[in-house]
Write an enzyme that holds these catalytic residues in place. Structure first.
Site, PDB file in Angstrom:
ATOM      1  CB  CYS A 131       8.263  46.370   2.210  1.00 41.78           C
ATOM      2  SG  CYS A 131       8.351  48.149   2.054  1.00 41.78           S
ATOM      3  CG  HIS A 244       3.581  48.811   3.365  1.00 41.71           C
ATOM      4  ND1 HIS A 244       3.663  49.634   4.468  1.00 41.71           N
ATOM      5  CD2 HIS A 244       4.803  48.878   2.757  1.00 41.71           C
ATOM      6  CE1 HIS A 244       4.886  50.161   4.532  1.00 41.71           C
ATOM      7  NE2 HIS A 244       5.591  49.710   3.510  1.00 41.71           N
TER       8      HIS A 244
END
Ligand code: A2P
Length: 333
Positions: A131, A244
């Site tokens: 990710c 994130h």
């Protein structure tokens, strides 16, 4: 070309699996049939898709008869054990785990960056990158095209949902315990995550970097086809629910400018520039939560490194960092 494929989701009941269902539905994926697979614990459970209920089945080696595309997100061990069975049964496997990412016979694909790589899959398996790698590369690839990427120094700020549902529960329980004066023992994370940050994501390797940090380096080289790319990274867990963020210093072979960098994103799918410091415009994790696009901002010329830019990129790691990217790979098949 396949017509209205029969798709299976392995790990359908997990955080990423649920998001995959949502992405298939929201993107109006041209679907013949959908099979949902998980552990024996979930067999018989009903999940909603396009207004209908689908019964979850237990994953076995015989689950893949007639399946055209198998989206795996049940952890690396499950991918290693069942991925080859799915491929042998004729399904194209799109694997969200790290099990096959660095395998030379397995393409590692971000559809906005290297879609053509998905065509060459001798093992019938395509890997979805990590990710943090995906989110970072969404910002770096257009700049690489414009200026030629030479090296990357990055620090990530990674949300607790990256650790699955348990990460969210641990953060909430600690916040509640602390604000109510109760004792608690960390279990998912090695230290208190509430009101704290932890400079450790995934286990440490021999060189002092963590596996997560080395994934950024190795996967970035493979996707951008830059085997000599230098990457140094610190991955940090922060008490954020979802999305994130990554702070990046990128050095280029040709001199970049802020204006040219912003222009490099024009017309690029999946990434938007939110960069107007005078008006307090910059991306934060809450801006991308539940959204498809990554956001980039704080683009500056480095004061330290020649021909380098500093920037800040944010993206929903459950979505673009995992489920959406896998569904987009399925779309290009
Ligand atoms: P289950 O819900 O039945 O345990 P997460 O990453 O959010 O924890 O989700 C992990 C996913 O992987 C879940 O869908 C989980 O199913 C699935 N899973 C875990 N172990 C197995 C297994 N042995 N066989 C099949 N699916 C599994």
């Amino acid at each position: 070309m396949m017509k209205s494929p029969h798709v299976a989701i392995v790990g359908a009941t997990g955080a990423v699996g649920v998001e995959m269902l949502l992405c298939l539905e929201q993107r109006n994926f041209d679907l013949g049939e959908l099979t949902l697979l998980a552990s024996a614990r979930s067999a018989g459970k009903k999940m909603k898709f396009r207004g209908e209920e689908i019964i979850v089945k237990e994953l076995t080696h015989d689950s893949f008869e007639g399946i055209d595309i198998a989206l795996f997100s049940a952890g690396g061990g499950i991918s290693l054990e069942y991925g080859p069975s799915a491929a042998a049964a004729g399904a194209v496997v799109i694997d969200n785990s790290s099990a096959f990412r660095m395998d030379e016979g397995v393409p590692l694909v971000v559809p906005e960056i290297n879609p053509e790589a998905a065509k060459n899959r001798p093992k019938g398996i395509i890997a979805n990158p990590n990710c943090t790698t995906i989110i970072s590369l969404m910002a770096l690839a257009p700049l690489h095209e414009a200026f030629g990427l030479e090296s990357v120094i990055a620090s990530s700020y990674q949300a607790v949902s990256g650790s699955g549902a348990q990460g969210i529960i641990e953060l909430e329980e600690q916040v509640s315990a602390i604000t109510n004066g109760r004792e608690f023992t960390p279990s998912v994370y090695p230290r208190q995550i509430a009101f704290n940050v932890i400079p450790q994501v995934d286990s440490f390797t021999e060189n002092g970097y963590t596996k997560e940090e080395m994934k950024m380096a190795n996967e970035g080289r493979k996707i951008l086809e830059l085997p000599e790319l230098k990457v140094s990274c610190t991955c940090v867990r922060v008490p954020v629910y979802r999305s994130h963020s990554v702070s990046i210093t990128a050095k280029f072979t040709r001199p970049p400018s802020v204006e040219a960098a912003r222009a490099a994103y024009t017309g690029k799918p999946g990434i938007q520039v939110h960069d107007d410091p005078a008006n307090m415009v910059f991306p934060v994790p809450l801006d991308t939560t539940g959204k498809d696009d990554c956001l980039v901002g704080r683009i500056r010329e480095s004061l330290v490194i020649e021909n380098a830019l500093d920037l800040w990129v944010v993206g929903d790691q459950v979505r673009k960092g995992a489920a959406l990217n896998a569904v987009q790979v399925a779309e290009i098949l």
